[in-house]
Design an enzyme around this catalytic site. Structure first.
Site, mmCIF file in Angstrom:
data_model
loop_
_atom_site.group_PDB
_atom_site.id
_atom_site.type_symbol
_atom_site.label_atom_id
_atom_site.label_comp_id
_atom_site.label_asym_id
_atom_site.label_seq_id
_atom_site.Cartn_x
_atom_site.Cartn_y
_atom_site.Cartn_z
ATOM 1 N N THR A 80 48.713 88.126 37.332
ATOM 2 C CA THR A 80 49.399 89.422 37.419
ATOM 3 C C THR A 80 49.990 89.625 38.805
ATOM 4 O O THR A 80 49.337 89.334 39.819
ATOM 5 C CB THR A 80 48.389 90.556 37.105
ATOM 6 N N THR A 117 48.255 79.039 52.519
ATOM 7 C CA THR A 117 47.304 77.972 52.169
ATOM 8 C C THR A 117 47.545 77.555 50.723
ATOM 9 O O THR A 117 47.589 76.361 50.407
ATOM 10 C CB THR A 117 45.854 78.473 52.362
ATOM 11 N N SER A 125 53.636 83.212 54.836
ATOM 12 C CA SER A 125 52.528 84.133 54.598
ATOM 13 C C SER A 125 52.878 85.486 55.220
ATOM 14 O O SER A 125 53.194 85.554 56.412
ATOM 15 C CB SER A 125 51.280 83.561 55.298
ATOM 16 N N HIS A 158 51.243 88.113 56.168
ATOM 17 C CA HIS A 158 50.474 88.755 57.250
ATOM 18 C C HIS A 158 50.780 88.192 58.625
ATOM 19 O O HIS A 158 50.279 88.691 59.631
ATOM 20 C CB HIS A 158 48.969 88.684 56.960
ATOM 21 N N CYS A 193 41.077 79.560 61.875
ATOM 22 C CA CYS A 193 40.565 78.844 60.716
ATOM 23 C C CYS A 193 39.631 77.724 61.140
ATOM 24 O O CYS A 193 38.959 77.119 60.338
ATOM 25 C CB CYS A 193 41.709 78.230 59.921
ATOM 26 N N ASN A 209 51.177 76.454 65.178
ATOM 27 C CA ASN A 209 50.442 77.702 65.340
ATOM 28 C C ASN A 209 49.686 77.790 66.658
ATOM 29 O O ASN A 209 49.434 78.874 67.157
ATOM 30 C CB ASN A 209 49.482 77.934 64.171
HETATM 31 N N1 7TS Z 1 50.099 77.332 58.196
HETATM 32 C C1 7TS Z 1 50.152 77.687 59.491
HETATM 33 C C2 7TS Z 1 51.129 76.997 60.395
HETATM 34 C C3 7TS Z 1 49.307 78.685 59.980
HETATM 35 O O1 7TS Z 1 49.388 79.032 61.252
HETATM 36 C C4 7TS Z 1 48.383 79.305 59.104
HETATM 37 C C5 7TS Z 1 47.399 80.313 59.600
HETATM 38 C C6 7TS Z 1 48.405 78.925 57.750
HETATM 39 C C7 7TS Z 1 49.255 77.915 57.343
HETATM 40 C C8 7TS Z 1 47.511 79.545 56.740
HETATM 41 O O2 7TS Z 1 47.936 80.832 56.462
HETATM 42 P P1 7TS Z 1 47.112 81.730 55.429
HETATM 43 O O3 7TS Z 1 47.834 83.007 55.365
HETATM 44 O O4 7TS Z 1 47.051 80.993 54.159
HETATM 45 O O5 7TS Z 1 45.745 81.869 56.025
HETATM 46 N N2 7TS Z 1 47.043 80.125 60.950
HETATM 47 C C9 7TS Z 1 46.070 80.700 61.644
HETATM 48 C C10 7TS Z 1 45.933 80.553 63.015
HETATM 49 O O6 7TS Z 1 46.651 79.880 63.744
HETATM 50 N N3 7TS Z 1 44.864 81.251 63.427
HETATM 51 O O7 7TS Z 1 44.353 81.836 62.365
HETATM 52 C C11 7TS Z 1 45.065 81.531 61.246
#
Ligand code: 7TS
Length: 396
Positions: free
Chosen positions: A239, A72, A201, A203, A326, A153
């Site tokens: 940091t 994000t 990202s 995670h 989200c 996603n």
């Molecule tokens: N971009 C894409 C394509 C994503 O799927 C997500 C999170 C993000 C950005 C944001 O990632 P973050 O680590 O900054 O939160 N997508 C999802 C989803 O599809 N269900 O929950 C989070």
């Protein structure tokens, strides 16, 4: 049994990653910028992690990979940075993106519109992707940036990123791709695909939460989002998240190592699950198997609210989603289903199942059994459902 099938929302930290991170919380907790040994003893692991990130993306030494707190942040940084560097001064005024980007891109574009930026949201086809030629048609001499996700996603559908990057190069327009859902699922090779900016990202590929990255090609200028102590060569202050970076580096290394496993074993399990679910009358999956990331299914089960299905699954210990976590707190329809032109009642029936390398055949068999039972139960009490035999063959 507990089954986790919401890996597009977040993934389990691989125990190997966790082990690698552990010493950097209670033992080697120094600030890497400090001049004493507590600081310097973090350097070898940081270097190894950064090397893994460069190798994982096949980036060049001249490129920058800047650590952020999440994708994000990376997406916000690119879009707001481009606004500051190329639009704010009146030179350009246009950004091109798609109508199915994650809110981290979409909401930032909406914000930039309030500042006077013109944004083109390219329409997707019935599979939920755009044609590369649509980008070419939309580019004008005022276009500052094209931002198109590598993989969606919700559906897992892969976008024609290589072609889009070639069009952007030809037209001299900067290109950003949100690769959050691609890393660890398909090859992301930046020597083959020429992007200027790429977000990711940790995670989402079995690394920790709270750490992500922004790849910046050949030190392309981009105004900082976070000013402060001039960390990361002045590009992003704050940091360093040592344990997080170490974890993300290890997760990237494993993501590359497991890519073949993902393409064979995870895909096989996903395909099996999909084939079994499509045997249920009146079900529809968005996009073909080969055009998607190997782990994702977005299925519509006619007559059943996605949330009702989630409830039954959750009771049986299975975690899935109706779409992006989200945006799924209220009973909204799935935005990608809407974008592909699904009727309103179908857009409410979306169920996203996203697998990982940790899922087993036993779990998938259990899931098939639970979904079949849930469909029977929920359709029996649905006031609106009646079987429409032609529907699932003709698609949406
Ligand atoms: N971009 C894409 C394509 C994503 O799927 C997500 C999170 C993000 C950005 C944001 O990632 P973050 O680590 O900054 O939160 N997508 C999802 C989803 O599809 N269900 O929950 C989070």
């Amino acid at each position: 049994m507990r089954v986790y099938l919401d890996n597009n929302a977040t993934t389990k930290v691989d125990p190997i990653v966790f082990k690698k991170m552990e010493p950097y919380f209670v033992k080697m907790y120094g600030n890497p910028n400090s001049l004493h040994q507590y600081g310097s003893e973090t350097h070898p692991a940081l270097k190894e992690a950064m090397d893994n990130l460069y190798a994982g993306l096949n980036a060049n030494d001249e490129d920058d990979i800047i650590i952020t707190s999440c994708a994000t942040e990376s997406n916000n940084w690119v879009l707001k940075g481009i606004y500051h560097d190329h639009i704010h001064n009146g030179d350009k005024n246009h950004i091109i993106t798609t109508e199915v980007e994650h809110p981290a891109v979409m909401a930032t574009c909406k914000f930039l519109e309030t500042l006077g930026v013109e944004v083109t949201y390219l329409k997707v086809n019935e599979k939920g992707v755009i044609e590369a030629s649509a980008v070419e048609d939309a580019i004008t001499d005022k276009t500052a940036l094209v931002s198109v996700m590598w993989a969606n996603n919700e559906t897992g559908m892969l976008f024609p990123i290589k072609e889009i990057s070639e069009i952007c190069k030809k037209k001299g327009v900067l290109f950003h791709s949100d690769a959050v859902q691609a890393i660890g699922k398909v090859e992301v090779n930046l020597k083959e695909v020429d992007v200027d900016f790429l977000s990711f990202s940790a995670h989402k590929f079995h690394g920790p939460k709270g750490v992500g990255g922004l790849y910046i090609k050949e030190s392309q200028p981009l105004t900082s989002l976070l000013h402060g102590g001039e960390h990361m060569g002045g590009r992003r202050s704050g940091t360093l998240n040592v344990a997080g970076i170490v974890g993300m580096g290890e997760a990237m290394k494993l993501a590359v190592e497991y890519l073949d496993f993902e393409k064979s074993n995870v895909k096989k399990l996903r395909d099996y699950l999909e084939d079994e679910l499509l045997k249920i009358e009146d079900t529809f999956v968005v996009g073909t198997k080969e055009e998607r990331t190997p782990n994702t299914i977005l299925i519509s089960v006619r007559g059943i609210e996605g949330e009702a299905m989630l409830w039954d699954l959750n009771k049986a210990g299975i975690a899935a989603s109706t779409g992006s976590a989200c945006a799924s707190e209220d009973l909204e329809s799935n935005p990608v289903m809407e974008a592909i032109g699904a009727e309103a009642d179908l857009a409410h029936t979306a169920l996203r199942l996203s697998l990982s390398r940790f899922n087993t055949k036993e779990e998938i068999d259990y899931t098939i059994e639970v979904i079949n039972k849930a469909v029977k139960r929920l359709r029996a009490i649905s006031s609106t459902y009646s079987y429409a035999p032609s529907w699932h063959k003709s698609g949406l």
